[in-house]
Design an enzyme around this catalytic site. Structure first.
Site, short mmCIF file in Angstrom:
data_model
loop_
_atom_site.label_atom_id
_atom_site.label_comp_id
_atom_site.label_asym_id
_atom_site.label_seq_id
_atom_site.Cartn_x
_atom_site.Cartn_y
_atom_site.Cartn_z
N LYS A 60 -1.61 -22.78 -7.45
CA LYS A 60 -1.60 -24.22 -7.12
C LYS A 60 -0.16 -24.75 -7.02
O LYS A 60 0.19 -25.41 -6.05
CB LYS A 60 -2.34 -25.00 -8.21
CG LYS A 60 -2.03 -26.48 -8.23
CD LYS A 60 -2.66 -27.16 -9.42
CE LYS A 60 -2.14 -28.56 -9.62
NZ LYS A 60 -0.86 -28.63 -10.33
N ASN A 61 0.65 -24.44 -8.01
CA ASN A 61 1.97 -25.07 -8.03
C ASN A 61 2.93 -24.45 -7.02
O ASN A 61 4.06 -24.92 -6.86
CB ASN A 61 2.55 -25.09 -9.45
CG ASN A 61 1.79 -26.11 -10.30
OD1 ASN A 61 1.10 -26.98 -9.77
ND2 ASN A 61 1.90 -26.00 -11.62
N CYS A 103 -1.39 -36.26 -12.86
CA CYS A 103 -1.93 -36.42 -14.22
C CYS A 103 -0.96 -37.20 -15.10
O CYS A 103 0.25 -36.98 -15.03
CB CYS A 103 -2.13 -35.05 -14.87
SG CYS A 103 -3.38 -34.05 -14.09
N ARG A 111 6.90 -39.46 -16.24
CA ARG A 111 7.32 -38.31 -15.42
C ARG A 111 8.32 -38.80 -14.37
O ARG A 111 7.99 -38.96 -13.19
CB ARG A 111 6.11 -37.65 -14.76
CG ARG A 111 5.14 -37.08 -15.78
CD ARG A 111 3.91 -36.47 -15.13
NE ARG A 111 4.16 -35.16 -14.53
CZ ARG A 111 3.22 -34.44 -13.91
NH1 ARG A 111 1.99 -34.90 -13.80
NH2 ARG A 111 3.51 -33.26 -13.40
N PRO A 112 9.57 -39.04 -14.80
CA PRO A 112 10.56 -39.58 -13.87
C PRO A 112 10.93 -38.56 -12.78
O PRO A 112 10.65 -37.37 -12.91
CB PRO A 112 11.78 -39.86 -14.76
CG PRO A 112 11.60 -39.02 -15.97
CD PRO A 112 10.12 -38.79 -16.14
N ASP A 168 14.23 -38.64 -11.59
CA ASP A 168 15.69 -38.83 -11.50
C ASP A 168 16.42 -37.54 -11.10
O ASP A 168 17.43 -37.59 -10.39
CB ASP A 168 16.22 -39.36 -12.85
CG ASP A 168 15.82 -38.47 -14.02
OD1 ASP A 168 14.63 -38.10 -14.11
OD2 ASP A 168 16.69 -38.13 -14.84
N ASP A 228 1.30 -25.62 -19.15
CA ASP A 228 0.02 -25.77 -18.45
C ASP A 228 -1.12 -24.99 -19.10
O ASP A 228 -2.28 -25.17 -18.73
CB ASP A 228 0.17 -25.34 -16.98
CG ASP A 228 1.10 -26.26 -16.22
OD1 ASP A 228 1.37 -27.38 -16.70
OD2 ASP A 228 1.58 -25.85 -15.15
N ARG A 286 -8.95 -30.54 -9.00
CA ARG A 286 -7.61 -30.64 -8.39
C ARG A 286 -6.86 -29.33 -8.50
O ARG A 286 -5.93 -29.08 -7.72
CB ARG A 286 -6.80 -31.73 -9.08
CG ARG A 286 -7.24 -33.12 -8.72
CD ARG A 286 -6.23 -34.16 -9.14
NE ARG A 286 -4.88 -33.67 -8.96
CZ ARG A 286 -3.87 -33.94 -9.76
NH1 ARG A 286 -4.03 -34.70 -10.79
NH2 ARG A 286 -2.68 -33.45 -9.51
N1 EPU Z 1 11.67 -34.44 -15.63
C1 EPU Z 1 12.55 -35.50 -15.67
N2 EPU Z 1 13.14 -35.88 -14.50
C2 EPU Z 1 12.85 -35.27 -13.32
C3 EPU Z 1 11.94 -34.20 -13.29
C4 EPU Z 1 11.36 -33.81 -14.47
O1 EPU Z 1 12.82 -36.07 -16.73
O2 EPU Z 1 13.42 -35.69 -12.29
C5 EPU Z 1 10.99 -34.04 -16.87
C6 EPU Z 1 9.48 -34.29 -16.76
O3 EPU Z 1 9.15 -35.61 -17.06
C7 EPU Z 1 8.92 -33.30 -17.73
C8 EPU Z 1 9.89 -32.12 -17.60
O4 EPU Z 1 11.09 -32.65 -17.05
O5 EPU Z 1 8.99 -33.83 -19.03
C9 EPU Z 1 9.36 -30.99 -16.76
O6 EPU Z 1 9.21 -31.41 -15.44
P1 EPU Z 1 9.29 -30.43 -14.19
O7 EPU Z 1 10.06 -31.15 -13.13
O8 EPU Z 1 9.73 -29.07 -14.58
O9 EPU Z 1 7.78 -30.35 -13.78
P2 EPU Z 1 7.08 -30.94 -12.51
O10 EPU Z 1 7.75 -30.46 -11.27
O11 EPU Z 1 6.81 -32.40 -12.64
C10 EPU Z 1 5.55 -28.81 -12.31
C11 EPU Z 1 4.08 -28.60 -12.20
C12 EPU Z 1 3.40 -28.95 -13.51
C13 EPU Z 1 4.00 -28.09 -14.62
C14 EPU Z 1 5.54 -28.25 -14.65
C15 EPU Z 1 6.20 -27.33 -15.67
C16 EPU Z 1 3.67 -29.11 -9.88
C17 EPU Z 1 3.11 -30.03 -8.87
N3 EPU Z 1 3.57 -29.46 -11.15
O12 EPU Z 1 5.68 -30.19 -12.62
O13 EPU Z 1 2.04 -28.60 -13.35
O14 EPU Z 1 3.49 -28.53 -15.86
O15 EPU Z 1 6.07 -27.97 -13.35
O16 EPU Z 1 5.89 -26.00 -15.42
O17 EPU Z 1 4.18 -28.05 -9.54
C18 EPU Z 1 -0.23 -28.63 -13.87
O18 EPU Z 1 -0.36 -27.70 -13.04
O19 EPU Z 1 -1.17 -29.01 -14.63
C19 EPU Z 1 1.05 -29.31 -13.96
C20 EPU Z 1 1.23 -30.45 -14.61
#
Ligand code: EPU
Length: 416
Positions: free
Chosen positions: A22-23, A116, A121-122, A124, A304, A396
């Site tokens: 998925k990711n 979710c 989930r910023p 930035d 996850d 999803r």
């Molecule tokens: N974060 C920030 N700023 C940013 C980006 C992230 O503070 O600009 C923080 C997030 O708020 C979080 C942490 O950094 O606390 C990790 O975020 P990351 O960017 O690594 O994750 P993501 O890209 O939002 C993807 C997956 C998630 C999975 C995470 C970690 C997708 C669409 N989502 O999220 O998948 O938990 O990586 O492996 O690829 C799921 O599949 O259930 C899921 C939530």
């Protein structure tokens, strides 16, 4: 709204085939528009996030064809339409259209992503990546405006190895002028998959899977046929299920190298697994042992699977703990597990689970994707009937979950 109804406590046996990650696919679909020729993606998961992303492609005048085997994406007539509909806000991964459209057109307007609720989930870090590449941005009324005269490769130092920000920066950088270096890049297998996909399309990327990724911008990308890697979280979910009910369960089409953290954790809990190439056989354990888990970025224990392993730990004999380090609010499933009979105490970012407590069938609510999966597993082990409301969250991210579970003899169905 969708409900899943489960009659639990049935031993499960047979084969579950794992679909594409998925990711990964949620990034590959937006990434496809970087080529104006035809891209075909095989082994895609049949999940609702994929269908929403394909609908969004249509808003950009990108034509698509979906068969059971592949998704075909043809961006030869793509238009830089502002993506402002609520579809964009219905999932997290719509944020990959930021990097892809910025890379292609150097400017774009989009609605901010949803997904979710797991705490704030910023984005930035995504914006930091774009800004470093010479892009300006403005956010107003849930819309984000990105604008660059031209994108210029630079060094980007991330304070945290964010999956989304690493992928988005790669998407923006592949067609930028010059060389981009991402320091403290995320190392998840899905990052490598996206880099391999872009490389097959003609991008110049090295270092994916390490913490330093280098991208040398090229003028254009071409089409390709690509096979998505297996979903390690789907595989981990069914391995956990097998540890509870496997008589045995065989999980096929996996990449076990991506499953090190979950396999070693199951092993610590006394679960027997047998690996043979891309297949893993898992037997239920008569006496599950407790353990302590701390989530971490790859190759650590994946956040996850945190909610899903919590369900297993309710069946371990003794006290276990699960500490969540990636998200600030990813324990919403615990209240529902408590309703089913679990003994769980939540303390900030840590839960303490006292086991073993039998679970009883109950009416519960899936508040997010993985939390929903944790409740489905709880329902499968519980005595009696469990009804999971808001089950659309589960759909999803889990491809054909009902059929896959019915095939291994689970008593489970969807209802309205
Ligand atoms: N974060 C920030 N700023 C940013 C980006 C992230 O503070 O600009 C923080 C997030 O708020 C979080 C942490 O950094 O606390 C990790 O975020 P990351 O960017 O690594 O994750 P993501 O890209 O939002 C993807 C997956 C998630 C999975 C995470 C970690 C997708 C669409 N989502 O999220 O998948 O938990 O990586 O492996 O690829 C799921 O599949 O259930 C899921 C939530």
């Amino acid at each position: 709204m969708n409900k899943i109804v489960i009659k639990g406590s049935v031993p499960l046996e047979g084969i579950i085939n794992i679909d594409g990650a998925k990711n990964s696919i949620v990034a590959l679909i937006p990434a496809s528009i970087l080529s104006k020729s035809i891209v075909r993606i095989y082994n895609y998961p049949k999940i609702s996030d994929v269908y929403v992303l394909i609908d969004i492609l249509q808003e950009l005048s990108v034509s698509t064809k979906i068969t059971n085997e592949y998704i075909e994406i043809n961006s030869s007539n793509i238009k830089n339409t502002p993506l402002t509909t609520t579809k964009m806000g219905s999932l997290r991964a719509s944020y990959y259209f930021m990097g892809a459209l910025l890379g292609l057109f150097k400017n774009t307007t989009l609605r901010l992503p949803g997904g979710c609720y797991l705490g704030p989930r910023p984005i930035d870090l995504h914006l930091k990546g774009f800004e470093t590449l010479n892009c300006r941005y403005d956010i107003n009324n849930e819309l984000i405006y990105l604008q660059a005269d031209k994108l210029i490769g630079k060094e980007i130092h991330f304070p945290f190895p964010s999956v989304g920000a690493t992928i988005n920066t790669m998407l923006a950088a592949v067609l930028a002028e010059g060389e981009t270096t991402i320091y403290n890049a995320a190392k998840e297998p899905e990052i490598v998959d996206v880099a391999n996909f872009l490389t097959q399309m003609g991008a110049k990327i090295s270092g994916a899977g390490t913490s330093i990724i280098k991208i040398i911008g090229v003028k254009e990308l071409h089409g390709t046929d690509y096979v998505v890697i297996p979903d390690r979280i789907e595989a981990g979910t069914y391995l956990i299920l097998g540890a509870l009910l496997g008589n045995p369960l065989e999980i096929h089409r996996v990449n076990y190298l991506h499953l090190y953290a979950i396999l070693t954790t199951l092993n610590k809990c006394g679960v027997k697994t047998y690996i043979n190439d891309d297949k893993i056989i898992v037997y239920n354990s008569n006496k599950l042992l407790p353990t302590d888990i701390v989530t971490d970025v790859y190759p650590g224990f994946p956040t996850d699977l945190q909610q899903i392993i919590t369900t297993l730990l309710t069946q371990s004999h003794g006290i276990s703990t699960v500490t969540e380090t990636i998200y600030s609010d990813r324990f919403q499933n615990c209240q529902e597990l408590i309703k089913m009979g679990a003994n769980i105490v939540i303390n900030d970012n840590k839960v303490i689970i006292k086991g073993r407590t039998p679970l009883k069938g109950s009416e519960v609510v899936a508040k997010d994707l993985r939390g929903g999966a944790s409740l489905a597993i709880a329902g499968l082990i519980a005595e009696g009937t469990t009804i999971i409301n808001e089950a659309q969250h589960i759909l999803r991210g889990y491809s054909n979950i009902i059929e896959k579970l019915q095939n291994v003899k689970a008593n489970i169905h969807m209802s309205t």
